[in-house]
Design an enzyme around this catalytic site. Structure first.
Site, PDB file in Angstrom:
ATOM      1  N   LEU A   1      -1.054  -2.709   8.924  1.00 36.40           N
ATOM      2  CA  LEU A   1      -1.503  -1.260   8.083  1.00 36.40           C
ATOM      3  C   LEU A   1      -2.621  -1.782   7.131  1.00 36.40           C
ATOM      4  O   LEU A   1      -3.365  -0.953   6.545  1.00 36.40           O
ATOM      5  CB  LEU A   1      -0.337  -0.849   7.400  1.00 36.40           C
ATOM      6  CG  LEU A   1       0.350   0.097   8.185  1.00 36.40           C
ATOM      7  CD1 LEU A   1       1.079  -0.375   9.265  1.00 36.40           C
ATOM      8  CD2 LEU A   1       1.444   0.387   7.006  1.00 36.40           C
TER       9      LEU A   1
ATOM     10  N   TYR B   1     -17.022   2.856   9.912  1.00 36.08           N
ATOM     11  CA  TYR B   1     -15.859   2.711   9.551  1.00 36.08           C
ATOM     12  C   TYR B   1     -14.884   3.116  11.096  1.00 36.08           C
ATOM     13  O   TYR B   1     -14.090   2.410  11.479  1.00 36.08           O
ATOM     14  CB  TYR B   1     -15.289   3.720   8.520  1.00 36.08           C
ATOM     15  CG  TYR B   1     -13.591   3.766   8.531  1.00 36.08           C
ATOM     16  CD1 TYR B   1     -12.842   2.620   8.172  1.00 36.08           C
ATOM     17  CD2 TYR B   1     -13.174   4.928   8.576  1.00 36.08           C
ATOM     18  CE1 TYR B   1     -11.499   2.756   8.107  1.00 36.08           C
ATOM     19  CE2 TYR B   1     -11.798   5.085   8.348  1.00 36.08           C
ATOM     20  CZ  TYR B   1     -10.855   3.957   8.073  1.00 36.08           C
ATOM     21  OH  TYR B   1      -9.594   3.992   7.947  1.00 36.08           O
TER      22      TYR B   1
ATOM     23  N   ASP C   1       0.169  -8.689   1.254  1.00 34.10           N
ATOM     24  CA  ASP C   1      -0.883  -7.795   0.518  1.00 34.10           C
ATOM     25  C   ASP C   1      -1.602  -8.473  -0.274  1.00 34.10           C
ATOM     26  O   ASP C   1      -1.206  -9.189  -1.064  1.00 34.10           O
ATOM     27  CB  ASP C   1      -0.196  -6.676  -0.094  1.00 34.10           C
ATOM     28  CG  ASP C   1      -1.091  -5.488  -0.106  1.00 34.10           C
ATOM     29  OD1 ASP C   1      -1.885  -5.514  -0.896  1.00 34.10           O
ATOM     30  OD2 ASP C   1      -0.678  -4.332   0.323  1.00 34.10           O
TER      31      ASP C   1
ATOM     32  N   GLY D   1       0.793  -1.186   0.098  1.00 35.89           N
ATOM     33  CA  GLY D   1       0.118   0.037  -0.142  1.00 35.89           C
ATOM     34  C   GLY D   1       0.865   1.253  -0.002  1.00 35.89           C
ATOM     35  O   GLY D   1       1.956   1.260   0.093  1.00 35.89           O
ATOM     36  N   PHE D   2       0.230   2.422   0.014  1.00 34.78           N
ATOM     37  CA  PHE D   2       0.920   3.530   0.077  1.00 34.78           C
ATOM     38  C   PHE D   2       1.741   3.868   1.195  1.00 34.78           C
ATOM     39  O   PHE D   2       3.088   4.097   1.053  1.00 34.78           O
ATOM     40  CB  PHE D   2      -0.195   4.619  -0.142  1.00 34.78           C
ATOM     41  CG  PHE D   2       0.249   6.038   0.605  1.00 34.78           C
ATOM     42  CD1 PHE D   2       1.152   6.841  -0.178  1.00 34.78           C
ATOM     43  CD2 PHE D   2      -0.606   6.726   1.416  1.00 34.78           C
ATOM     44  CE1 PHE D   2       1.533   8.007   0.417  1.00 34.78           C
ATOM     45  CE2 PHE D   2      -0.279   7.950   2.171  1.00 34.78           C
ATOM     46  CZ  PHE D   2       0.736   8.657   1.387  1.00 34.78           C
TER      47      PHE D   2
ATOM     48  N   LYS E   1     -12.598   0.647  13.518  1.00 37.72           N
ATOM     49  CA  LYS E   1     -11.215   0.900  14.023  1.00 37.72           C
ATOM     50  C   LYS E   1     -11.180   1.335  15.450  1.00 37.72           C
ATOM     51  O   LYS E   1     -10.201   0.932  16.007  1.00 37.72           O
ATOM     52  CB  LYS E   1     -10.973   2.500  13.118  1.00 37.72           C
ATOM     53  CG  LYS E   1     -10.490   2.146  11.816  1.00 37.72           C
ATOM     54  CD  LYS E   1      -9.453   1.121  11.662  1.00 37.72           C
ATOM     55  CE  LYS E   1      -8.588   1.188  10.661  1.00 37.72           C
ATOM     56  NZ  LYS E   1      -7.331   0.456  10.520  1.00 37.72           N
TER      57      LYS E   1
END
Ligand code: UDP
Length: 321
Positions: free
Chosen positions: A78, A151, A33, A12-13, A155
């Site tokens: 992540l 969301y 990933d 990912g970023f 989290k």
């Protein structure tokens, strides 16, 4: 090979920038990933190195995850469904990753006694527009039946898991709440505003400002964030605690659009789009979100080193290349 750091969401970023820095510091990395939102392009410069292993798969695959955690001595968790647009468009898939996936990751970290850092989000604070949001501040949320708040709820459960594993089982876990992290390799496909605005400006298309553009954000360069992630997971006093990470330069989204147009020399104009049209009927935005990062500053010296103009220029250079 005994891998040092497992990064879930490693393609990912943020994960790929974290991998770059860990490698620069002499660590080995295992990147897990499923390429759902990550991209092979983010890590193609790393694949083939002896200190890098890329595993294509999901954190929802318990056996695969078990193997990855067993061979690691630090986990950076992540992997998550991120981006307001993605959450709104694919709420069930997002919940599976953010709830079931995280539960599995913590289970495995506990099984092997592996220290773990989990990235949470400033969405935790919801509509709290306090001057500076500090880690102990209250959450102000709308109905959980609205995707955006679901969301935030998911989290929050992740944070509770991390904290409870620490309290009850002594698992060394750190929680980090990220505020609008930006930089090269971030895509605008899932809604993130700066890569979207830069892309529109470079194509000469209208810049899509949602709402009335008075909403404010603070952006932080990914390079500053990943340094702090490593410093925090390595710090004994970070375990069982939560840390905000984010920038301090506040900007309205309308001003951001104008700044992007100016810095790219674009001929684009601005198009204002109502939230209902941009996301879904009844969508609620955060009017203002400013982090208090004193805690991370005091423990590991966190201090953003990039201005907003630096950040915009970095994204422009990345997209031009
Ligand atoms: N936004 C916008 N135009 C876009 C994408 C986003 O005006 O094309 C707005 C969005 O509504 C929010 C802000 O920019 O007010 C930041 O959005 P982003 O999704 O990057 O992060 P958020 O702070 O919402 O998590």
């Amino acid at each position: 090979m005994r891998v040092k750091a497992l990064i879930t969401g490693g393609a990912g970023f943020i994960g790929s920038h974290l991998a770059d820095l860990l490698l620069e510091r002499g660590h080995q990395v295992l990147l897990l990933d499923d390429l759902s939102t990550g991209s092979h392009r983010n890590i193609e410069h790393l694949v083939g190195r002896p200190d890098v292993e890329f595993v294509l798969g999901s954190i929802l695959n318990a056996d695969l995850l078990d193997d990855c955690v067993a061979r690691s001595d630090t986990v950076f968790h992540l992997a998550a469904a991120v981006g307001v647009q993605l959450i709104v468009e694919k709420p069930l898939e997002s919940l599976a990753t953010n709830l079931r996936g995280s539960e599995l990751v913590f289970e495995k970290a506990h099984k092997y006694g592996t220290r773990i850092l989990i990235t949470s989000t400033s969405e935790i604070y919801g509509k709290n527009t306090s001057d500076r949001l500090s880690e102990e501040d209250d959450r102000i949320l709308g109905s959980p039946l609205k995707s955006r708040w679901s969301y935030s709820e998911a989290k929050a459960i992740d944070e509770i898991l991390a904290y409870t594993y620490w309290r009850q089982k002594g698992l060394r876990s750190v929680i980090v709440r990220l505020f609008n992290t930006v930089g090269p390799r971030q895509t605008g496909h899932y809604g993130m505003v700066i890569p979207r605005f830069v892309n529109q400006a470079l194509r000469g298309e209208a810049i899509t400002v949602y709402g009335d553009g008075t909403q404010q954000r603070c952006f932080c360069h990914v390079g500053d964030v990943v340094r702090a992630l490593i410093d925090l997971v390595e710090h004994e006093e970070a375990y069982g605690r939560v840390f905000n990470l984010g920038g301090t330069e506040e900007v309205s989204i309308m001003e951001l659009a104008e700044r992007v147009i100016a810095r790219t020399g674009s001929s684009s104009g601005v198009r204002v789009i109502p939230y209902d049209e941009a996301y879904e009927a009844g969508f609620e935005d955060m009017q203002r979100r400013v982090p208090d990062t004193t805690r991370a500053h005091e423990l590991v010296g966190f201090a953003p080193t990039h201005s907003l103009d630096d950040i915009i220029d970095a994204v422009v250079a990345d997209q031009r290349s």
